[in-house]
Design a protein around this motif. Structure first.
Motif, PDB file in Angstrom:
ATOM      1  N   TRP A 580      58.369   7.853 -11.616  1.00 19.20           N
ATOM      2  CA  TRP A 580      57.960   8.928 -11.310  1.00 19.20           C
ATOM      3  C   TRP A 580      57.642   9.863 -12.339  1.00 19.20           C
ATOM      4  O   TRP A 580      57.792  11.401 -11.654  1.00 19.20           O
ATOM      5  N   GLY A 581      58.809   9.782 -13.588  1.00 18.85           N
ATOM      6  CA  GLY A 581      59.270  10.382 -14.728  1.00 18.85           C
ATOM      7  C   GLY A 581      60.771  11.045 -13.577  1.00 18.85           C
ATOM      8  O   GLY A 581      61.227  11.730 -14.811  1.00 18.85           O
ATOM      9  N   SER A 582      60.978  11.418 -12.820  1.00 21.55           N
ATOM     10  CA  SER A 582      62.109  11.731 -12.649  1.00 21.55           C
ATOM     11  C   SER A 582      62.658  11.096 -11.200  1.00 21.55           C
ATOM     12  O   SER A 582      64.183  11.041 -10.980  1.00 21.55           O
ATOM     13  N   GLY A 583      62.110   9.996 -11.138  1.00 21.68           N
ATOM     14  CA  GLY A 583      63.044   9.148  -9.950  1.00 21.68           C
ATOM     15  C   GLY A 583      62.403   7.883  -9.621  1.00 21.68           C
ATOM     16  O   GLY A 583      60.969   7.276 -11.066  1.00 21.68           O
ATOM     17  N   LEU A 584      62.703   6.973  -9.420  1.00 18.81           N
ATOM     18  CA  LEU A 584      62.753   4.850  -9.310  1.00 18.81           C
ATOM     19  C   LEU A 584      62.314   4.895  -8.017  1.00 18.81           C
ATOM     20  O   LEU A 584      63.942   5.151  -7.453  1.00 18.81           O
ATOM     21  N   THR A 585      61.901   4.071  -8.094  1.00 17.30           N
ATOM     22  CA  THR A 585      61.835   2.624  -6.418  1.00 17.30           C
ATOM     23  C   THR A 585      62.068   1.291  -7.785  1.00 17.30           C
ATOM     24  O   THR A 585      61.014   1.074  -8.461  1.00 17.30           O
ATOM     25  N   ALA A 586      63.396   1.225  -7.506  1.00 18.01           N
ATOM     26  CA  ALA A 586      63.591  -0.452  -7.543  1.00 18.01           C
ATOM     27  C   ALA A 586      63.714  -1.917  -6.878  1.00 18.01           C
ATOM     28  O   ALA A 586      63.955  -1.686  -5.780  1.00 18.01           O
ATOM     29  N   THR A 587      62.830  -2.844  -7.144  1.00 19.09           N
ATOM     30  CA  THR A 587      63.470  -3.509  -6.826  1.00 19.09           C
ATOM     31  C   THR A 587      64.002  -4.825  -6.926  1.00 19.09           C
ATOM     32  O   THR A 587      63.534  -5.013  -8.108  1.00 19.09           O
ATOM     33  N   ILE A 588      64.675  -5.734  -6.108  1.00 17.78           N
ATOM     34  CA  ILE A 588      65.659  -6.686  -7.320  1.00 17.78           C
ATOM     35  C   ILE A 588      65.168  -7.876  -6.017  1.00 17.78           C
ATOM     36  O   ILE A 588      65.230  -8.357  -4.851  1.00 17.78           O
ATOM     37  N   GLY A 589      65.219  -9.257  -7.236  1.00 15.99           N
ATOM     38  CA  GLY A 589      64.827 -10.435  -6.519  1.00 15.99           C
ATOM     39  C   GLY A 589      66.307 -11.263  -7.106  1.00 15.99           C
ATOM     40  O   GLY A 589      66.363 -11.429  -8.083  1.00 15.99           O
ATOM     41  N   LEU A 590      66.923 -11.386  -6.450  1.00 16.66           N
ATOM     42  CA  LEU A 590      68.413 -12.300  -6.471  1.00 16.66           C
ATOM     43  C   LEU A 590      68.194 -13.842  -5.425  1.00 16.66           C
ATOM     44  O   LEU A 590      68.383 -14.225  -4.429  1.00 16.66           O
ATOM     45  N   THR A 591      68.946 -14.340  -6.697  1.00 17.49           N
ATOM     46  CA  THR A 591      68.286 -16.325  -6.082  1.00 17.49           C
ATOM     47  C   THR A 591      69.690 -17.159  -6.026  1.00 17.49           C
ATOM     48  O   THR A 591      70.152 -16.437  -7.447  1.00 17.49           O
ATOM     49  N   ASN A 592      69.898 -17.699  -5.371  1.00 17.75           N
ATOM     50  CA  ASN A 592      70.670 -18.938  -5.303  1.00 17.75           C
ATOM     51  C   ASN A 592      70.406 -20.060  -6.332  1.00 17.75           C
ATOM     52  O   ASN A 592      69.662 -20.643  -5.823  1.00 17.75           O
ATOM     53  N   THR A 593      70.784 -20.068  -7.864  1.00 19.49           N
ATOM     54  CA  THR A 593      70.087 -21.392  -7.892  1.00 19.49           C
ATOM     55  C   THR A 593      71.572 -21.940  -7.802  1.00 19.49           C
ATOM     56  O   THR A 593      71.118 -23.521  -9.364  1.00 19.49           O
ATOM     57  N   GLY A 594      72.156 -22.530  -7.849  1.00 25.42           N
ATOM     58  CA  GLY A 594      73.056 -23.463  -7.757  1.00 25.42           C
ATOM     59  C   GLY A 594      73.271 -24.205  -6.086  1.00 25.42           C
ATOM     60  O   GLY A 594      71.925 -24.506  -5.627  1.00 25.42           O
ATOM     61  N   THR A 595      73.988 -25.184  -6.190  1.00 25.59           N
ATOM     62  CA  THR A 595      73.937 -26.175  -4.983  1.00 25.59           C
ATOM     63  C   THR A 595      74.654 -26.025  -4.090  1.00 25.59           C
ATOM     64  O   THR A 595      73.989 -26.159  -2.608  1.00 25.59           O
ATOM     65  N   ASP A 596      75.576 -24.925  -3.690  1.00 21.51           N
ATOM     66  CA  ASP A 596      76.053 -24.109  -2.396  1.00 21.51           C
ATOM     67  C   ASP A 596      75.964 -23.186  -1.243  1.00 21.51           C
ATOM     68  O   ASP A 596      75.174 -22.331  -3.222  1.00 21.51           O
ATOM     69  N   PRO A 597      75.822 -22.410  -0.416  1.00 22.38           N
ATOM     70  CA  PRO A 597      75.851 -21.573  -0.348  1.00 22.38           C
ATOM     71  C   PRO A 597      76.761 -20.453  -0.967  1.00 22.38           C
ATOM     72  O   PRO A 597      78.079 -20.741  -1.429  1.00 22.38           O
ATOM     73  N   VAL A 598      76.254 -19.004  -1.181  1.00 26.18           N
ATOM     74  CA  VAL A 598      77.441 -18.216  -1.629  1.00 26.18           C
ATOM     75  C   VAL A 598      76.581 -16.663  -0.326  1.00 26.18           C
ATOM     76  O   VAL A 598      76.165 -16.901   0.106  1.00 26.18           O
ATOM     77  N   THR A 599      78.898 -16.675  -0.169  1.00 27.58           N
ATOM     78  CA  THR A 599      78.938 -16.471   1.162  1.00 27.58           C
ATOM     79  C   THR A 599      79.607 -14.584   0.621  1.00 27.58           C
ATOM     80  O   THR A 599      80.311 -14.688  -0.129  1.00 27.58           O
ATOM     81  N   ASP A 600      78.940 -13.791   2.017  1.00 28.64           N
ATOM     82  CA  ASP A 600      79.826 -12.740   1.645  1.00 28.64           C
ATOM     83  C   ASP A 600      79.564 -11.880   0.648  1.00 28.64           C
ATOM     84  O   ASP A 600      80.269 -12.071  -0.541  1.00 28.64           O
ATOM     85  N   TRP A 601      77.855 -12.060  -0.467  1.00 30.95           N
ATOM     86  CA  TRP A 601      78.250 -11.341  -1.822  1.00 30.95           C
ATOM     87  C   TRP A 601      77.986 -10.411  -2.213  1.00 30.95           C
ATOM     88  O   TRP A 601      77.932  -9.410  -1.185  1.00 30.95           O
ATOM     89  N   THR A 602      77.982 -10.314  -3.500  1.00 32.27           N
ATOM     90  CA  THR A 602      77.920  -8.691  -3.649  1.00 32.27           C
ATOM     91  C   THR A 602      77.227  -8.493  -5.025  1.00 32.27           C
ATOM     92  O   THR A 602      78.389  -9.598  -6.413  1.00 32.27           O
ATOM     93  N   LEU A 603      76.197  -7.929  -5.111  1.00 34.84           N
ATOM     94  CA  LEU A 603      75.813  -7.935  -6.525  1.00 34.84           C
ATOM     95  C   LEU A 603      76.422  -6.371  -7.224  1.00 34.84           C
ATOM     96  O   LEU A 603      76.437  -5.358  -6.728  1.00 34.84           O
ATOM     97  N   GLY A 604      75.980  -6.799  -8.769  1.00 34.09           N
ATOM     98  CA  GLY A 604      77.048  -5.846  -9.281  1.00 34.09           C
ATOM     99  C   GLY A 604      75.854  -5.209 -10.736  1.00 34.09           C
ATOM    100  O   GLY A 604      75.762  -6.052 -11.343  1.00 34.09           O
ATOM    101  N   PHE A 605      75.583  -4.151 -11.247  1.00 34.26           N
ATOM    102  CA  PHE A 605      75.016  -3.812 -12.179  1.00 34.26           C
ATOM    103  C   PHE A 605      75.654  -2.567 -12.911  1.00 34.26           C
ATOM    104  O   PHE A 605      76.579  -1.300 -11.709  1.00 34.26           O
ATOM    105  N   THR A 606      75.256  -2.034 -14.316  1.00 32.21           N
ATOM    106  CA  THR A 606      75.899  -0.720 -14.465  1.00 32.21           C
ATOM    107  C   THR A 606      74.646   0.457 -15.350  1.00 32.21           C
ATOM    108  O   THR A 606      73.996  -0.860 -15.768  1.00 32.21           O
TER     109      THR A 606
END
Length: 673
Positions: A580-606
């Motif tokens: 909206w010009g000076s702000g935003l609302t973001a939605t992230i879909g995070l999918t485990n594409t592997g064959t094992d569960p991912v435990t205590d996950w941390t997502l990172g970006f810059t």
């Protein structure tokens, strides 16, 4: 290096001949050493004598600050570039070496094998400098004095076996024939050497691979300077007159006989011959009976005989004490001397190509330390430790196969350069990396070394060099913008890059920025091993970052940088935002594409812009600068295979809203889209 000589005559003007005589039995208990091989080729032999009133071996020259402690009085910056794709050498298993002597009464101490192993020493050389040319390995005695020595060959082999080091043996060239005449039946010196090979490798299975013929044979008075006994020059030591019959041609012809006899016993051994370091005495010097210089004559003679040496045995001590070449050593001069190493090795290879027919003859630097004789206080100080790091890194980076420091134990020397113009507070010197607890007199005051086997700073210099130069590591290009900040780098088999930084400035703390080509460093603080004044240990801890380090005065730091994980993980991220010009609302879909569960996950970006998260949901959100992390909560800490979590946040910004383009899950890159 040489076995203990008696005091030499005062320097005399040319053409008066100089001589060095061996010490008597009493003096041998605390060995002295004299090495004129490091003297500048331009100096006259008359300038090359050394006096050693107290037991001496090779001394250290160090910083010119005149301070006793490294105190930061200034700050500076330096830029270091590391090119992991440009290589110059592979570190051999023989890279880090150390000398041991048959007159070392502490060689058999229980602490020695652990200290040698702990420093990463891959090679131990024996029986020790000039004593090699008067040593009877069979009886463990000195041929000239008859004195029994403190440590024998089998004891040396026991120590090297416990330390995991490879032995290197110097056979008796100087008095080998004299020794052979005492055998029954009589033998030549070459046969005596062959007997030693048989004893070691056939009868006892020691598997000694590296052997060399004599020690600094050019010091036999051929060039008007004497410290090395050589019966090929005559039966008196030193010769009565400058000899003309025992120069480099005679050495090469005799060495060929030694090589043939020794390899007839064990053809798998490697045998080296004595050469001189270019730029060091007697490089370029000729003499009556020796119209061509030492290296040229030895190499061309061996070639004409159809005999090939397996390696070149070279020594290098870059400075002389003040009693040889006034005003003597300086700290700044010593620390700058390693800049000569690439040109020395290049000149040697050029000589090999021209006179031996191959430029690929391996070089083994079987003796080195900071000064040629009469060691002063810097041999037991921080500057010698810094020099040792740069000495090893410089030679191995230039493709040399082996560097052997002089030496394990040696003994206190109080007659060396101990003035206030050199860094440190000691009133004595010692070539040994370990104390032998000997005592002496400085002025009219008694002075003693610390308890036996206490490491001097040079020991920690070797240890840091050993941690840096591991067998199999690849030396890569490194450069510094600041002349007093030295940089070296290697790449290890596990993909990590090790950067050695050395601050040769006694008073300036540098902020060092590091840049990498062909390598992406991992985030976080790298493990950093630091050797700082007074040089009594190495501390290792996470410190700084892969791209920024702080380097205190007279400090060496080994920075081990792990590679970033650039592989794609078993994850996929879909990012969508409403703006909206000076702000935003973001939605992230995070999918485990592997064959094992991912435990205590941390997502990172810059963020590529100035976005700032104000609040978020379905994760614990944090932001530092432009770096954002989202960690799982108690109810969604596990992502099952094929499952997708939906999380989001609100953020503010100014200017343009540029979305993030790369995401990681637990440090591994995710696919996007």
């Amino acid at each position: 290096m040489r076995n203990p000589p008696t005091p030499a005559p005062a320097p005399a003007p040319a053409p008066v001949r100089l001589s060095l005589r061996r010490a008597g039995a009493a003096a041998l208990a605390v060995p002295a050493a004299l090495l004129l091989a490091a003297m500048p080729a331009a100096a006259s032999p008359a300038a090359h004598t050394a006096s050693a009133a107290s037991p001496a071996a090779h001394t250290a020259s160090t910083a010119a600050s005149g301070t006793t402690t490294a105190t930061a009085s200034a700050t500076g910056t330096a830029s270091v570039s590391v090119d992991a794709g440009t290589t110059s050498a592979t570190v051999p298993s023989t890279a880090i070496g150390l000398n041991a002597s048959t007159y070392d009464g502490k060689l058999t101490d229980a602490a020695v094998p652990g200290l040698v192993k702990g420093a990463g020493i891959g090679v131990m050389r024996f029986p020790g400098g000039t004593s090699s040319d008067s040593y009877d390995w069979k009886t463990n005695t000195d041929v000239l004095s008859g004195q029994r020595q403190a440590a024998d060959f089998d004891q040396f082999m026991t120590m090297t076996g416990q330390a995991g080091s490879e032995p290197m043996i110097t056979v008796n060239y100087g008095t080998g024939d004299t020794l052979g005449k005492t055998r029954s039946p009589q033998e030549t010196g070459a046969q005596v050497a062959a007997d030693w090979v048989r004893y070691a490798n056939v009868q006892h299975g020691y598997g000694v691979k590296y052997w060399e013929i004599g020690n600094e044979v050019y010091g036999n008075d051929t060039y008007n300077a004497y410290w090395e006994p050589d019966e090929h020059c005559g039966s008196t030591f030193p010769p009565a007159a400058q000899p003309t019959t025992c120069g480099p041609e005679v050495y090469a012809e005799t060495a060929a006989q030694y090589i043939a006899a020794m390899k007839a016993v064990d053809p798998t051994i490697k045998v080296g011959v004595v050469l001189t370091a270019p730029g060091s005495w007697p490089d370029g010097v000729t003499a009556p009976g020796s119209p061509q210089p030492w290296n040229q004559t030895v190499l061309s003679t061996l070639k004409s005989l159809g005999t090939a040496a397996d390696f070149a045995d070279v020594h290098w001590y870059p400075q002389n004490p003040s009693n040889v070449t006034p005003p003597g050593p300086t700290d700044a001069g010593l620390l700058a001397d390693t800049a000569q190493i690439p040109s020395i090795t290049a000149t040697l290879r050029s000589q090999f190509a021209e006179y031996a027919g191959t430029a690929d003859l391996p070089i083994m630097l079987t003796e080195t330390n900071s000064v040629s004789s009469n060691p002063g206080k810097q041999t037991v100080g921080q500057v010698d430790a810094l020099y040792a790091v740069q000495d090893y890194a410089g030679w191995i980076g230039s493709g040399v196969a082996n560097v052997d420091w002089w030496q394990l134990h040696n003994g206190i020397v109080t007659s060396g350069d101990n003035g206030s113009d050199l860094y440190g507070t000691a009133s004595y010197g010692d070539y040994g990396v370990l104390s032998d607890a000997s005592c002496g007199t400085s002025g009219d005051q008694p002075v003693c070394e610390p308890a036996a086997d206490t490491p001097f700073p040079a020991y920690y210099g070797l240890k840091l060099a050993g941690a840096f130069l591991r067998p199999g590591d690849t030396v890569v290009k490194a450069a510094s913008s600041e002349p007093l900040v030295q940089a070296y780098a290697v790449k290890s088999a596990d993909g990590s890059v090790k950067v050695m930084l050395v601050n040769d400035d006694p008073a300036t703390t540098y902020t060092v920025g590091l840049d990498y080509a062909g390598f992406t460093p991992a985030a976080g603080a790298p493990d950093t091993s630091v050797l700082e004044p007074p040089g009594n240990g190495i501390s290792t801890a996470p410190r700084g970052t892969a791209t920024a380090q702080t380097l205190a005065p007279y400090t060496a730091a080994l920075v081990t940088v792990r590679p970033a994980d650039t592989s794609t993980g078993a994850c996929k991220v879909r990012y969508a935002a409403g703006d909206w010009g000076s702000g935003l609302t973001a939605t992230i879909g995070l999918t485990n594409t592997g064959t094992d569960p991912v435990t205590d996950w941390t997502l990172g970006f810059t963020w590529p812009g100035n976005q700032q998260i104000t609040n978020g949901w379905s994760a614990a959100w944090t932001q530092t600068g432009s770096q954002v992390t989202a960690a799982g909560l108690s109810w969604n800490r596990v992502i099952q295979p094929g499952a997708t979590l939906t999380l989001g946040f609100n953020a503010s910004y100014t200017g343009a809203d540029q979305p993030p383009t790369a995401f990681t899950l637990n440090g591994r890159s995710c696919a996007t889209g």
